[in-house]
Scaffold this motif. Structure first.
Motif, PDB file in Angstrom:
ATOM      1  N   GLY A 143      44.342  29.071  46.066  1.00 23.85           N
ATOM      2  CA  GLY A 143      42.978  29.268  46.525  1.00 23.85           C
ATOM      3  C   GLY A 143      42.578  30.723  46.587  1.00 23.85           C
ATOM      4  N   SER A 144      41.277  30.938  46.604  1.00 19.86           N
ATOM      5  CA  SER A 144      40.766  32.304  46.656  1.00 19.86           C
ATOM      6  C   SER A 144      40.391  32.666  48.092  1.00 19.86           C
ATOM      7  CB  SER A 144      39.568  32.448  45.724  1.00 19.86           C
ATOM      8  OG  SER A 144      38.554  31.554  46.095  1.00 19.86           O
ATOM      9  N   LEU A 145      40.309  33.950  48.344  1.00 24.64           N
ATOM     10  CA  LEU A 145      39.922  34.469  49.647  1.00 24.64           C
ATOM     11  C   LEU A 145      39.519  35.910  49.476  1.00 24.64           C
ATOM     12  CD1 LEU A 145      43.015  35.337  51.802  1.00 24.64           C
ATOM     13  CD2 LEU A 145      43.201  34.713  49.430  1.00 24.64           C
ATOM     14  N   THR A 146      39.099  36.536  50.550  1.00 25.72           N
ATOM     15  CA  THR A 146      38.746  37.947  50.534  1.00 25.72           C
ATOM     16  C   THR A 146      39.795  38.704  51.337  1.00 25.72           C
ATOM     17  OG1 THR A 146      36.406  37.389  50.375  1.00 25.72           O
ATOM     18  CG2 THR A 146      36.946  39.616  51.101  1.00 25.72           C
ATOM     19  N   VAL A 147      40.297  39.791  50.762  1.00 26.77           N
ATOM     20  CA  VAL A 147      41.327  40.613  51.400  1.00 26.77           C
ATOM     21  C   VAL A 147      40.743  42.007  51.615  1.00 26.77           C
ATOM     22  CG1 VAL A 147      43.670  41.523  51.213  1.00 26.77           C
ATOM     23  CG2 VAL A 147      43.108  39.328  50.155  1.00 26.77           C
ATOM     24  N   ASP A 148      40.454  42.346  52.849  1.00 23.97           N
ATOM     25  CA  ASP A 148      39.864  43.648  53.176  1.00 23.97           C
ATOM     26  C   ASP A 148      38.657  43.947  52.296  1.00 23.97           C
ATOM     27  OD1 ASP A 148      41.718  44.365  55.258  1.00 23.97           O
ATOM     28  OD2 ASP A 148      43.214  44.649  53.684  1.00 23.97           O
ATOM     29  N   GLY A 149      37.791  42.953  52.143  1.00 22.98           N
ATOM     30  CA  GLY A 149      36.564  43.117  51.381  1.00 22.98           C
ATOM     31  C   GLY A 149      36.718  42.991  49.878  1.00 22.98           C
ATOM     32  N   ARG A 150      37.920  42.705  49.415  1.00 18.04           N
ATOM     33  CA  ARG A 150      38.172  42.584  47.980  1.00 18.04           C
ATOM     34  C   ARG A 150      38.535  41.142  47.645  1.00 18.04           C
ATOM     35  NH1 ARG A 150      42.658  47.072  47.788  1.00 18.04           N
ATOM     36  NH2 ARG A 150      43.018  46.300  45.699  1.00 18.04           N
ATOM     37  N   PRO A 151      38.160  40.665  46.452  1.00 18.98           N
ATOM     38  CA  PRO A 151      38.530  39.302  46.067  1.00 18.98           C
ATOM     39  C   PRO A 151      40.041  39.178  45.924  1.00 18.98           C
ATOM     40  CG  PRO A 151      37.305  40.397  44.300  1.00 18.98           C
ATOM     41  CD  PRO A 151      37.375  41.348  45.443  1.00 18.98           C
ATOM     42  N   GLY A 152      40.575  38.047  46.397  1.00 18.31           N
ATOM     43  CA  GLY A 152      42.015  37.852  46.347  1.00 18.31           C
ATOM     44  C   GLY A 152      42.393  36.407  46.132  1.00 18.31           C
ATOM     45  N   LEU A 153      43.681  36.186  46.084  1.00 19.66           N
ATOM     46  CA  LEU A 153      44.244  34.856  45.893  1.00 19.66           C
ATOM     47  C   LEU A 153      45.336  34.587  46.920  1.00 19.66           C
ATOM     48  CD1 LEU A 153      44.722  34.871  42.017  1.00 19.66           C
ATOM     49  CD2 LEU A 153      43.073  33.494  43.296  1.00 19.66           C
ATOM     50  N   ARG A 154      45.385  33.344  47.374  1.00 21.80           N
ATOM     51  CA  ARG A 154      46.484  32.882  48.201  1.00 21.80           C
ATOM     52  C   ARG A 154      47.462  32.189  47.257  1.00 21.80           C
ATOM     53  NH1 ARG A 154      46.987  32.609  53.227  1.00 21.80           N
ATOM     54  NH2 ARG A 154      44.775  32.730  53.673  1.00 21.80           N
ATOM     55  N   HIS A 155      48.754  32.378  47.498  1.00 24.26           N
ATOM     56  CA  HIS A 155      49.812  31.764  46.685  1.00 24.26           C
ATOM     57  C   HIS A 155      50.723  30.977  47.617  1.00 24.26           C
ATOM     58  CE1 HIS A 155      48.802  34.626  43.417  1.00 24.26           C
ATOM     59  NE2 HIS A 155      48.510  35.412  44.434  1.00 24.26           N
ATOM     60  N   ARG A 156      51.378  29.973  47.069  1.00 25.39           N
ATOM     61  CA  ARG A 156      52.268  29.130  47.882  1.00 25.39           C
ATOM     62  C   ARG A 156      53.504  28.781  47.080  1.00 25.39           C
ATOM     63  NH1 ARG A 156      52.468  26.118  52.384  1.00 25.39           N
ATOM     64  NH2 ARG A 156      53.367  24.061  52.313  1.00 25.39           N
ATOM     65  N   ARG A 157      54.623  28.658  47.798  1.00 22.04           N
ATOM     66  CA  ARG A 157      55.860  28.208  47.183  1.00 22.04           C
ATOM     67  C   ARG A 157      56.600  27.306  48.161  1.00 22.04           C
ATOM     68  NH1 ARG A 157      61.384  31.232  45.146  1.00 22.04           N
ATOM     69  NH2 ARG A 157      62.527  29.269  45.088  1.00 22.04           N
ATOM     70  N   ALA A 158      56.950  26.109  47.691  1.00 17.84           N
ATOM     71  CA  ALA A 158      57.800  25.237  48.481  1.00 17.84           C
ATOM     72  C   ALA A 158      59.236  25.730  48.334  1.00 17.84           C
ATOM     73  CB  ALA A 158      57.676  23.796  47.980  1.00 17.84           C
ATOM     74  N   LEU A 159      60.013  25.583  49.389  1.00 15.37           N
ATOM     75  CA  LEU A 159      61.402  26.028  49.382  1.00 15.37           C
ATOM     76  C   LEU A 159      62.330  24.826  49.481  1.00 15.37           C
ATOM     77  CD1 LEU A 159      61.061  28.951  51.921  1.00 15.37           C
ATOM     78  CD2 LEU A 159      61.093  29.124  49.422  1.00 15.37           C
ATOM     79  N   LEU A 160      63.449  24.923  48.789  1.00 20.94           N
ATOM     80  CA  LEU A 160      64.461  23.876  48.861  1.00 20.94           C
ATOM     81  C   LEU A 160      65.594  24.353  49.736  1.00 20.94           C
ATOM     82  CD1 LEU A 160      64.569  22.915  45.091  1.00 20.94           C
ATOM     83  CD2 LEU A 160      63.342  21.746  46.929  1.00 20.94           C
ATOM     84  N   PRO A 161      66.119  23.486  50.610  1.00 24.32           N
ATOM     85  CA  PRO A 161      67.213  23.918  51.500  1.00 24.32           C
ATOM     86  C   PRO A 161      68.500  24.175  50.725  1.00 24.32           C
ATOM     87  CG  PRO A 161      66.640  21.612  51.864  1.00 24.32           C
ATOM     88  CD  PRO A 161      65.696  22.143  50.839  1.00 24.32           C
TER      89      PRO A 161
END
Length: 161
Positions: A143-161
Motif C-alpha cells: 500500500g501507499s502512504l505519505t512519509v514526511d510529506g513525500r509519497p511512499g510505500l508500505r512493504h510486508r513480509r511474512a516470517l516462517l519460524p
C-alpha cells in the motif's frame, strides 16, 4: 561478510561517530535527525536500551568484515507478532550488499529469537535502493502512504519460524 550485534551501551561511541559521519548522506534520503539528536545522544541511547529491555523494540548494529560499525537494523513497535523494520547503512558501505545481508539476518532473527510472524517496512518512492533491498529480502508492496510529506510505500513480509 556482515555481522550484527544487539545494541548495548558499549556501542555508544562508535554509534555516535557513525551517525555524525553519515549525517549529510542520510539526510539526502530521509529527514535529518536534527541537532538535538546529537546533543542528547546519551539520553536517547539509554531510552532505546530501556525500550529494548522491555521488549518493545530490538536494535542492532551492523559491522563489516573489519569490525567497523557500518549500519543499523532495527525492529520497532513490536506487538502481536509483528514489528516495523528500519535500517540504514553508511555511505562507505552503500551499494555493497550490506543492507541486504543485514535485513536478511534480522528477518531470520525476528522469526527465531523474537518469535515474530511478520514485518512491515516503509520507504519513500524516490528511495529505489531501499525498495530494492526489501524486494530482495522477500518483502512485497502493501500500500501507499505519505512519509514526511513525500509519497511512499508500505512493504510486508511474512516470517516462517
Amino acid at each position: 561478510m556482515v555481522t550484527w550485534e544487539r545494541l548495548r551501551a558499549g556501542h555508544a561511541e562508535a554509534l555516535l561517530n557513525f551517525e555524525r559521519e553519515n549525517r549529510e548522506y542520510f539526510a539526502r534520503a530521509v529527514p535529518d535527525r536534527g541537532d538535538a539528536y546529537f546533543a542528547e545522544f546519551t539520553d536517547r541511547l539509554q531510552a532505546l536500551l530501556a525500550e529494548q529491555a522491555a521488549g518493545i523494540c530490538h536494535f542492532h548494529v551492523v559491522r563489516d568484515a573489519d569490525g567497523r560499525l557500518v549500519g543499523r537494523v532495527n525492529l520497532v513497535d513490536v506487538a502481536d507478532g509483528t514489528a516495523e523494520l528500519g535500517y540504514r547503512v553508511g555511505e562507505r558501505a552503500a551499494g555493497r550488499g550490506v543492507a541486504t545481508a543485514a535485513v536478511r539476518l534480522v528477518c531470520e532473527e525476528a522469526a527465531t529469537a523474537y518469535g515474530l510472524r511478520a514485518l512491515t517496512a516503509v520507504t519513500t518512492l524516490d528511495n529505489a535502493a531501499s525498495r530494492a533491498v526489501l524486494r530482495r529480502c522477500g518483502f512485497t508492496e502493501a500500500g501507499s502512504l505519505t512519509v514526511d510529506g513525500r509519497p511512499g510505500l508500505r512493504h510486508r513480509r511474512a516470517l516462517l519460524p
